[in-house]
Enzyme design. Structure first.
Site, PDB file in Angstrom:
ATOM      1  N   HIS A  50      -9.516   2.509  -0.116  1.00 36.34           N
ATOM      2  CA  HIS A  50      -8.116   2.239  -0.382  1.00 36.34           C
ATOM      3  C   HIS A  50      -7.598   1.613  -1.336  1.00 36.34           C
ATOM      4  O   HIS A  50      -7.890   0.586  -1.905  1.00 36.34           O
ATOM      5  CB  HIS A  50      -7.572   1.440   1.140  1.00 36.34           C
ATOM      6  CG  HIS A  50      -6.390   1.084   0.990  1.00 36.34           C
ATOM      7  ND1 HIS A  50      -5.321   1.590   0.588  1.00 36.34           N
ATOM      8  CD2 HIS A  50      -5.621   0.556   2.321  1.00 36.34           C
ATOM      9  CE1 HIS A  50      -4.090   1.364   0.996  1.00 36.34           C
ATOM     10  NE2 HIS A  50      -4.212   0.571   1.942  1.00 36.34           N
ATOM     11  N   PHE A  67       1.715  -2.859   4.600  1.00 35.68           N
ATOM     12  CA  PHE A  67       2.076  -4.235   5.057  1.00 35.68           C
ATOM     13  C   PHE A  67       3.514  -4.420   4.682  1.00 35.68           C
ATOM     14  O   PHE A  67       4.219  -4.093   3.672  1.00 35.68           O
ATOM     15  CB  PHE A  67       1.126  -5.099   4.375  1.00 35.68           C
ATOM     16  CG  PHE A  67      -0.373  -5.239   5.105  1.00 35.68           C
ATOM     17  CD1 PHE A  67      -0.587  -4.697   6.135  1.00 35.68           C
ATOM     18  CD2 PHE A  67      -1.006  -6.127   4.660  1.00 35.68           C
ATOM     19  CE1 PHE A  67      -1.910  -4.726   6.816  1.00 35.68           C
ATOM     20  CE2 PHE A  67      -2.396  -6.574   5.123  1.00 35.68           C
ATOM     21  CZ  PHE A  67      -2.797  -5.522   6.601  1.00 35.68           C
ATOM     22  N   HIS A 117      -2.358   7.964   6.529  1.00 35.23           N
ATOM     23  CA  HIS A 117      -2.682   6.810   5.589  1.00 35.23           C
ATOM     24  C   HIS A 117      -4.169   6.284   6.059  1.00 35.23           C
ATOM     25  O   HIS A 117      -4.884   5.861   5.158  1.00 35.23           O
ATOM     26  CB  HIS A 117      -1.510   5.728   6.090  1.00 35.23           C
ATOM     27  CG  HIS A 117      -1.685   4.205   5.443  1.00 35.23           C
ATOM     28  ND1 HIS A 117      -1.527   4.148   4.103  1.00 35.23           N
ATOM     29  CD2 HIS A 117      -2.216   3.053   5.813  1.00 35.23           C
ATOM     30  CE1 HIS A 117      -1.627   2.948   3.658  1.00 35.23           C
ATOM     31  NE2 HIS A 117      -1.742   2.229   4.668  1.00 35.23           N
ATOM     32  N   LYS A 144      -9.321   8.234   2.438  1.00 34.26           N
ATOM     33  CA  LYS A 144      -9.731   6.811   2.105  1.00 34.26           C
ATOM     34  C   LYS A 144     -11.063   6.682   2.413  1.00 34.26           C
ATOM     35  O   LYS A 144     -11.897   5.910   1.907  1.00 34.26           O
ATOM     36  CB  LYS A 144      -8.785   5.775   2.953  1.00 34.26           C
ATOM     37  CG  LYS A 144      -7.322   5.653   2.360  1.00 34.26           C
ATOM     38  CD  LYS A 144      -6.581   4.683   2.886  1.00 34.26           C
ATOM     39  CE  LYS A 144      -5.316   4.428   2.180  1.00 34.26           C
ATOM     40  NZ  LYS A 144      -4.288   5.352   2.592  1.00 34.26           N
ATOM     41  N   CYS A 178       0.814  -1.208  -0.134  1.00 35.99           N
ATOM     42  CA  CYS A 178       0.022   0.066   0.050  1.00 35.99           C
ATOM     43  C   CYS A 178       0.902   1.257  -0.171  1.00 35.99           C
ATOM     44  O   CYS A 178       0.216   2.238   0.027  1.00 35.99           O
ATOM     45  CB  CYS A 178      -0.940  -0.161   1.058  1.00 35.99           C
ATOM     46  SG  CYS A 178      -2.007  -1.475   1.070  1.00 35.99           S
ATOM     47  N   GLU A 224      -0.944   5.167  13.910  1.00 36.10           N
ATOM     48  CA  GLU A 224      -0.548   6.468  13.164  1.00 36.10           C
ATOM     49  C   GLU A 224      -0.924   7.335  14.021  1.00 36.10           C
ATOM     50  O   GLU A 224      -0.212   8.594  13.937  1.00 36.10           O
ATOM     51  CB  GLU A 224      -1.610   6.398  11.682  1.00 36.10           C
ATOM     52  CG  GLU A 224      -1.197   7.463  11.035  1.00 36.10           C
ATOM     53  CD  GLU A 224      -1.601   7.549   9.689  1.00 36.10           C
ATOM     54  OE1 GLU A 224      -2.737   6.780   9.380  1.00 36.10           O
ATOM     55  OE2 GLU A 224      -1.378   8.406   8.785  1.00 36.10           O
TER      56      GLU A 224
END
Lengths: 113, 414
Positions: free
Chosen positions: B337, B396, B300, B332, B168, B311
């Site tokens: 996403h 990830f 994010h 998002k 991502c 975060e």
């Protein structure tokens, strides 16, 4: 709202009562319990003799991703569905057995694989 | 090697659930109009989740000949369409100048999984439908660098071209590397960004298995958030050295001022605040700006329990007391996403926010998770006079990439 149990999550400090017992305990469930324990042992790659109801997933060093993998294997093996909320409640091996029992009861039978 | 040059964005393109171009993207984004809806490309009957953020009204043959459309997976189509828009927006179709200019033009793209729908369809034909041969176009359609190749071919760019895959964070890495290459004189012109088209049944079942997708909607930083919503899209930017852009009288959209990378070195899927904080600090250091000059963060913000908690903690640890004056949103919540496209799509959102003096909202917001101590732009856009902004991607694999942008103010920016 079901709580998300994303693969990033697991509580490190989960503990299990040493007296953890199966909520559903009767003669006919013994065979099922053994089958579930065998599946758990296979998924976690540990000897089945090492498993006990009060053993916590944290003690087994099962991380979030492995917990999701374990439940996925059980869903496949026992044709059950486990919600994210239920997954978030799992702390010890006894919880996993109880979860399979509840999911099978929801499904309306006690079929074994 | 040239001395470090200033690098500006002169063109942007975006195709997403919010519309077919960057103008439609901003119209919806600034109003907080969500592109999340029931999934249409795949029968979701046997999926735990039913909602996604798909490009609506997309007809490939409006953009490609029948044979081109046949030879490009949807993710590559989205990448090429975004690149065309960015090139047109920069006023460089065709790219003027000698062959030498084109031979120093770079294309750097990001994708998490490449042509997953083509792979899925091919394997289904092989394993389930009794087809004996794979389709010969399978390979060029599935390869993650297909959009970079197609863009280079279409515009005749003969310089560096490659594709980054860091889940991502892919297109933040792509954009950041393009920025550094132009800054250091390794390329004089770059198209950079990413694209992703994750809606195939096999890929959605993979996301179902890892239990990161919400069965409802995406509520970043809310107490009752329940996961991410998958989205598709393509986003590209044109980057040039400031002096070149000025010399040709280009309309400058923003300056790219910093890029920071780090790895959590911790776990495949579980994020670590200290790792994220390292990337945020690295971006500030690369930009050489004090943290209190940052006026907006496009987070994010996936909407999963763990990402948003980590975060929020990372932002607090980097920005300290300034966190109280630092508006944060996760777009998002409106465009989903978009995985390998998300870094650049959110970079476009960040630059549009700086240009318009308006911070896009985090929609579906109910109440702030009481454990967080950050300022979320909730549900409605907020006017703000931000000069610098960050756009974060935390993937990830623990791979983190953060870009820092500066608002462009014409002649006064020197």
């Amino acid at each position: 709202m079901p709580q998300s149990s994303s693969p990033e999550l697991i509580d490190d400090e989960t503990t299990c009562p040493s007296s953890a017992t199966l909520r559903i305990a009767n003669g006919t469930s013994h065979k099922l319990d053994q089958a579930v324990l065998d599946s758990i042992a296979e998924s976690l790659r540990v000897p089945v003799e090492q498993l006990s109801l009060s053993l916590s997933l944290a003690e087994l060093k099962v991380d979030s991703l492995q917990a999701i993998e374990l439940i996925s294997e059980l869903e496949q093996a026992f044709a059950i569905e486990v919600s994210d909320g239920e997954l978030a409640q799992l702390h010890c091996i006894g919880d996993v057995l109880n979860l399979v029992h509840s999911a099978l009861m929801r499904r309306g039978d006690k079929a074994t694989p | 090697m040239n001395a470090a040059r200033r690098v500006v964005v002169t063109g942007m393109g975006a195709i997403s659930a919010l519309g077919l171009d960057a103008t439609e993207f901003w119209s919806s984004l600034s109003l907080g109009r969500s592109g999340i809806a029931p999934i249409e490309q795949v029968d979701a009957a046997n999926l735990r989740f039913k909602n996604g953020a798909e490009v609506q009204g997309f007809e490939p043959t409006r953009y490609f000949s029948e044979s081109q459309a046949h030879a490009l997976d949807r993710f590559a189509q989205l990448g090429v369409i975004a690149a065309r828009e960015a090139m047109a927006n920069a006023g460089v179709i065709p790219l003027d100048g000698s062959n030498e200019v084109r031979e120093r033009a770079a294309v750097i793209t990001g994708s998490s999984v490449g042509g997953t729908a083509s792979i899925d369809r091919g394997y289904h034909e092989l394993y389930a439908e009794g087809r004996r041969k794979m389709r010969p176009l399978s390979l060029p359609m599935m390869m993650a660098n297909a959009p970079a190749g197609a863009v280079a071919q279409e515009f005749g760019f003969g310089g560096p071209a490659f594709t980054v895959s860091s889940a991502c964070a892919s297109s933040n890495h792509a954009l950041g590397l393009a920025f550094w290459m132009v800054r250091q004189g390794m390329a004089d012109f770059a198209v950079a960004g990413g694209s992703e088209a994750p809606f195939s049944l096999g890929n959605l079942k993979i996301w179902e298995a890892i239990r990161a997708v919400s069965q409802d909607t995406c509520r970043p930083f809310s107490r009752d958030r329940s996961g991410l919503i998958l989205g598709e899209g393509g986003a590209m930017m044109v980057l040039e050295p400031l002096e070149v852009a000025r010399a040709r009288g280009a309309r400058i959209r923003a300056e790219v001022v910093g890029f920071g990378l780090s790895c959590d070195a911790h776990h495949p899927t579980r994020p670590l605040a200290e790792g994220q904080a390292r990337a945020l600090r690295a971006a500030l250091n690369d930009a050489n700006i004090p943290k209190d000059r940052i006026g907006y963060v496009n987070a994010h913000g996936t909407g999963t329990m763990a990402n948003d908690a980590t975060e929020a903690q990372a932002l607090r640890s980097v920005f300290g007391d300034h966190t109280e004056r630092l508006p944060v949103s996760s777009t998002k919540s409106v465009h989903g996403h978009t995985l390998g496209a998300s870094g650049t799509l959110e970079g476009v959102a960040t630059i549009l926010a700086l240009e318009n003096g308006l911070l896009p909202p985090t929609v579906n917001f109910t109440e702030l998770d009481p454990k967080f101590d950050i300022d979320i732009v909730a549900n409605h856009a907020r006017p703000a006079d931000a000069e610098y902004a960050l756009s974060s991607s935390f993937a990830f694999g623990g791979m983190n990439a953060v870009l820092a942008f500066r608002r462009w103010e014409g002649a006064s920016s020197s």
